[in-house]
Design a protein around this motif. Structure first.
Motif, PDB file in Angstrom:
ATOM      1  N   SER A 143    -115.133   1.901  12.550  1.00  0.00           N
ATOM      2  CA  SER A 143    -115.808   3.200  12.550  1.00  0.00           C
ATOM      3  C   SER A 143    -115.166   4.087  13.603  1.00  0.00           C
ATOM      4  N   GLY A 144    -114.867   5.319  13.217  1.00  0.00           N
ATOM      5  CA  GLY A 144    -114.262   6.279  14.132  1.00  0.00           C
ATOM      6  C   GLY A 144    -115.243   7.400  14.418  1.00  0.00           C
ATOM      7  N   SER A 145    -115.155   7.974  15.614  1.00  0.00           N
ATOM      8  CA  SER A 145    -116.164   8.941  16.030  1.00  0.00           C
ATOM      9  C   SER A 145    -115.550  10.098  16.805  1.00  0.00           C
ATOM     10  N   ALA A 146    -116.303  11.191  16.857  1.00  0.00           N
ATOM     11  CA  ALA A 146    -115.917  12.335  17.680  1.00  0.00           C
ATOM     12  C   ALA A 146    -116.006  12.010  19.157  1.00  0.00           C
ATOM     13  N   ASP A 147    -116.576  10.855  19.523  1.00  0.00           N
ATOM     14  CA  ASP A 147    -116.594  10.454  20.931  1.00  0.00           C
ATOM     15  C   ASP A 147    -115.241   9.910  21.387  1.00  0.00           C
ATOM     16  N   GLY A 148    -114.252   9.894  20.467  1.00  0.00           N
ATOM     17  CA  GLY A 148    -112.903   9.481  20.812  1.00  0.00           C
ATOM     18  C   GLY A 148    -112.643   8.005  20.755  1.00  0.00           C
ATOM     19  N   THR A 149    -113.557   7.240  20.175  1.00  0.00           N
ATOM     20  CA  THR A 149    -113.387   5.791  20.113  1.00  0.00           C
ATOM     21  C   THR A 149    -113.419   5.277  18.678  1.00  0.00           C
ATOM     22  N   VAL A 150    -112.749   4.142  18.503  1.00  0.00           N
ATOM     23  CA  VAL A 150    -112.848   3.354  17.273  1.00  0.00           C
ATOM     24  C   VAL A 150    -113.579   2.072  17.635  1.00  0.00           C
ATOM     25  N   ARG A 151    -114.619   1.753  16.890  1.00  0.00           N
ATOM     26  CA  ARG A 151    -115.365   0.511  17.118  1.00  0.00           C
ATOM     27  C   ARG A 151    -115.074  -0.456  15.987  1.00  0.00           C
ATOM     28  N   CYS A 160    -120.503  -5.378  17.716  1.00  0.00           N
ATOM     29  CA  CYS A 160    -119.283  -4.657  18.054  1.00  0.00           C
ATOM     30  C   CYS A 160    -118.411  -5.579  18.906  1.00  0.00           C
ATOM     31  N   VAL A 161    -117.190  -5.864  18.449  1.00  0.00           N
ATOM     32  CA  VAL A 161    -116.314  -6.804  19.144  1.00  0.00           C
ATOM     33  C   VAL A 161    -115.180  -6.113  19.894  1.00  0.00           C
ATOM     34  N   ASP A 162    -114.982  -4.814  19.654  1.00  0.00           N
ATOM     35  CA  ASP A 162    -113.914  -4.112  20.361  1.00  0.00           C
ATOM     36  C   ASP A 162    -114.174  -2.611  20.311  1.00  0.00           C
ATOM     37  N   ILE A 163    -113.815  -1.937  21.379  1.00  0.00           N
ATOM     38  CA  ILE A 163    -113.903  -0.479  21.457  1.00  0.00           C
ATOM     39  C   ILE A 163    -112.548   0.025  21.914  1.00  0.00           C
ATOM     40  N   ILE A 164    -111.926   0.872  21.104  1.00  0.00           N
ATOM     41  CA  ILE A 164    -110.584   1.368  21.391  1.00  0.00           C
ATOM     42  C   ILE A 164    -110.649   2.868  21.604  1.00  0.00           C
ATOM     43  N   LYS A 165    -110.190   3.317  22.750  1.00  0.00           N
ATOM     44  CA  LYS A 165    -110.148   4.741  23.057  1.00  0.00           C
ATOM     45  C   LYS A 165    -108.865   5.343  22.494  1.00  0.00           C
ATOM     46  N   MET A 166    -109.016   6.420  21.717  1.00  0.00           N
ATOM     47  CA  MET A 166    -107.880   7.017  21.025  1.00  0.00           C
ATOM     48  C   MET A 166    -107.251   8.170  21.789  1.00  0.00           C
ATOM     49  N   GLY A 167    -107.829   8.581  22.896  1.00  0.00           N
ATOM     50  CA  GLY A 167    -107.255   9.671  23.670  1.00  0.00           C
ATOM     51  C   GLY A 167    -107.565  11.046  23.132  1.00  0.00           C
ATOM     52  N   GLY A 168    -108.500  11.138  22.212  1.00  0.00           N
ATOM     53  CA  GLY A 168    -108.894  12.425  21.649  1.00  0.00           C
ATOM     54  C   GLY A 168    -109.912  12.250  20.546  1.00  0.00           C
TER      55      GLY A 168
END
Length: 417
Positions: A143-151, A160-168
């Motif tokens: 799941s991708g979000s406007a909070d800049g993360t992919v869960r 939720c096993v991982d949270i990846i910050k996309m830098g935007g």
């Protein structure tokens, strides 16, 4: 927009007059009518959930007092009289009236809404969910979000096993084969879930608002009104686009493809039709009176919705140009269209309302309303996955999981290509 418009479902004819249940619905093909997949397996017995559904929810869990469980729908709260009766039973019989459920026992679901039953809500995102994906063959939900993360959510536990910050800010997300792609400011990021390879496609000057793939060509609508085109998968990282389609005056927020055409919906109130061979605009549709928020192919027709509170059905005239064949009106502006086939029955159109927490479900082509799904806020992301699982993501960051469960129809993995 519906995620991964290149996914297509091919299912067989309607159920025969026998007690065996019919297969589950499949996501709309971007073009052509559904056909029966080769080697299709028989449906499972009635009232049985797909194993992926049971794995997603995990074993039944007892929620702490005053706290709602995240993994299964709750039963109605007991009345005082029922509580008194339960206490009385406990005095006479120290053994519990109901034993613990086995780990593989299926969870209960809430009352069906338009053919879908609510299973659970996955919390974690702090801003709007803009994309959802459960790639074929993967046990992870993205799941991708406007909070800049992919869960990443584990389908075996629902955690939720991982949270990846996309830098935007992530504004859109699609799936293609083993690839998951994310639109962020100034680039498209692509991950191969099988090999671990990552690609970064450069070129956009601003936010990537929409994406679709056709014939190894990735199209991305951007905030400056242009549509970037890359060969995909790209042979090298950080490659620029091979073509740029110009014409829209504002953001291109929805893209859809058919066998020969690319359709783009924009905040400039227009839909543009592009020839996939020449990448030239062949027609501009200007019948909407406000921003065009979603476009979707259905057989040989095009569906579009707008903040002008209408859904329009377009079909080719004798001259070959698209023209409006039907207009459906709502009391709210419209945000997202998503389609689903049902074997031997009419397709279902999902339509989320702008500035509303409601998704309406319509039978096509009649536009008879068959039900509605609810959320905390406006829904932008809708995705259908294997096993009849439906995911919706709203503006509050809540990800809901539903299952296709109408009477006499059992979820089954749709054929995806």
């Amino acid at each position: 927009m519906p995620i991964s418009s290149t996914l297509s479902a091919r299912l067989g004819p309607g159920p025969a007059p026998s007690p065996s249940p019919s297969p589950a619905p499949a996501r709309w093909s971007p073009y052509g009518r559904p056909t029966e997949p080769r080697g299709a397996k028989a449906s499972r017995p009635a009232l049985s959930l797909d194993p992926a559904t049971a794995r997603l929810l995990g074993p039944a869990r007892k929620a702490p007092p005053g706290r709602r469980s995240s993994y299964a729908a709750e039963a109605p709260a007991p009345t005082r009289r029922r509580l008194a009766e339960e206490k009385s039973d406990q005095k006479t019989d120290p053994k519990p009236a109901v034993t613990n459920r086995k780990p593989n026992q299926e969870p209960r679901v809430r009352e069906s809404c338009g053919g879908f039953a609510f299973l659970c809500a996955l919390a974690g995102h702090t801003e709007a969910i803009t994309g959802i994906s459960m790639p074929t063959g993967s046990n992870k939900l993205y799941s991708g979000s406007a909070d800049g993360t992919v869960r990443l959510w584990d389908s075996n536990t629902g955690k939720c096993v991982d949270i990846i910050k996309m830098g935007g800010k992530i504004s859109c997300m699609i799936t293609h084969d083993k690839w998951v792609l994310f639109g962020i400011p100034k680039s498209v990021e692509a991950w191969n879930i099988q090999t671990g390879k990552k690609l970064s496609l450069q070129g956009p000057s601003g936010l990537v608002c929409s994406m679709t793939i056709k014939d190894e060509m990735l199209f991305a609508g951007t905030g400056d009104g242009r549509i970037m085109a890359w060969e995909f998968p790209a042979k090298e990282n950080n490659l620029g686009p091979v073509a740029i389609l110009s014409g829209h005056e504002r953001q291109v927020i929805s893209l859809s493809v058919s066998a020969t055409w690319l359709y783009s919906g924009s905040l400039d109130k227009t839909i543009r039709v592009w020839d996939l061979k020449t990448l030239q605009c062949v027609q501009t549709l200007s019948e909407h009176k406000a921003a065009v928020t979603s476009v979707l192919c259905w057989d040989q027709k095009l569906l579009s919705c707008s903040l002008d509170k209408t859904i329009k059905v377009w079909s080719a005239s004798e001259s070959g140009n698209l023209q409006v064949m039907h207009t459906h009106s709502e009391e709210h502006g419209l945000r997202t269209l998503f389609g689903m086939h049902r074997v031997g029955k009419t397709p279902v159109l999902f339509c989320s309302l702008h500035n509303s927490n409601c998704i309406r479900l319509f039978d096509l082509p009649s536009f008879d309303m068959r039900g509605k799904l609810s959320s905390k806020k406006e829904v932008k992301a809708i995705e259908l996955a294997a096993g009849g699982l439906l995911f919706t993501g709203d503006g509050a960051g809540e990800l809901k999981v539903w299952v296709w469960a109408p009477q006499n129809e059992v979820p089954q993995t749709p054929a995806l290509t």
